[in-house]
Motif scaffolding. Sequence first.
Motif, mmCIF file in Angstrom:
data_model
loop_
_atom_site.group_PDB
_atom_site.id
_atom_site.type_symbol
_atom_site.label_atom_id
_atom_site.label_comp_id
_atom_site.label_asym_id
_atom_site.label_seq_id
_atom_site.Cartn_x
_atom_site.Cartn_y
_atom_site.Cartn_z
ATOM 1 N N THR A 67 -0.576 4.801 10.593
ATOM 2 C CA THR A 67 -1.759 5.062 9.917
ATOM 3 C C THR A 67 -2.112 4.006 9.635
ATOM 4 O O THR A 67 -3.176 4.287 8.507
ATOM 5 C CB THR A 67 -0.294 3.137 8.965
ATOM 6 O OG1 THR A 67 -0.380 3.515 10.000
ATOM 7 C CG2 THR A 67 1.494 4.077 9.167
ATOM 8 N N ASP A 80 -4.845 6.810 9.038
ATOM 9 C CA ASP A 80 -4.561 7.761 7.346
ATOM 10 C C ASP A 80 -5.744 6.619 6.130
ATOM 11 O O ASP A 80 -6.590 6.983 5.175
ATOM 12 C CB ASP A 80 -3.359 7.523 6.802
ATOM 13 C CG ASP A 80 -2.440 8.562 7.141
ATOM 14 O OD1 ASP A 80 -3.366 9.510 7.567
ATOM 15 O OD2 ASP A 80 -1.228 8.583 7.365
ATOM 16 N N GLU A 81 -5.477 4.950 7.007
ATOM 17 C CA GLU A 81 -6.519 3.821 5.598
ATOM 18 C C GLU A 81 -7.813 4.835 6.291
ATOM 19 O O GLU A 81 -8.177 4.337 5.748
ATOM 20 C CB GLU A 81 -5.976 2.562 6.546
ATOM 21 C CG GLU A 81 -6.724 2.085 5.719
ATOM 22 C CD GLU A 81 -6.219 1.742 4.318
ATOM 23 O OE1 GLU A 81 -7.769 1.229 3.605
ATOM 24 O OE2 GLU A 81 -5.128 2.436 3.782
#
Length: 207
Positions: A110, A113-114
């Motif tokens: 996550t 991805d950011e």
Amino acid sequence: MSMLTPPGMGGKYRITGSKYPRMRRPRHRRRIVLAAVAAVVALGLAGWGTLQLIDVFSGGSTKSTAAGGRDTPRCTPSPTPTTPVRALPRPGQITVNVYNATPREGLAKTTADELRKRGFVIGKVGNAPETYDKKVPGAGILLGATTASDSALTVLGTQLKGATSKADTRTTKDVDLIIGTAFKALDVQKDADQALATLSTPVKPSC
């Protein structure tokens, strides 16, 4: 007895001849002194005002000359320079490996991805190596070559306040983000962008 002799006054008080004492008004010495003081004060104020006008039109040279005998140089702002504070790479020029050193699953993905959404190039994603696994108590550690300390690691550090930057022996240009146990999330993108913009702000001349 003369006609000028008052009645009842004779003898030694008798006035004879054509001369008689004249009555004069007393001089007002106080007024003369006050007038003199006022004149001196007026001259002083006039001189002070003249010096102030000279100082204004000469750009302060009177004060500087009186203080040290030399004119104090004034700061003349130069045109705004176009050279940034540092020649920093853009996020798209930085490859980041994201490793999770916490027991929480999926945190590396996550976060990666950011970072990708913010323009960084993502390299490896997974659990942290044994050297750091569950051994990073802070928000995270940023690792890179010595040459990356003032470049790639600086840019990556704008995305996560509180992360510690360290150099290792690698010779490649990629850098690592090792997520620590105190990590919650990357900084808000607005704040991260502002921090990154501040690093690239041109140097302003100081006076």
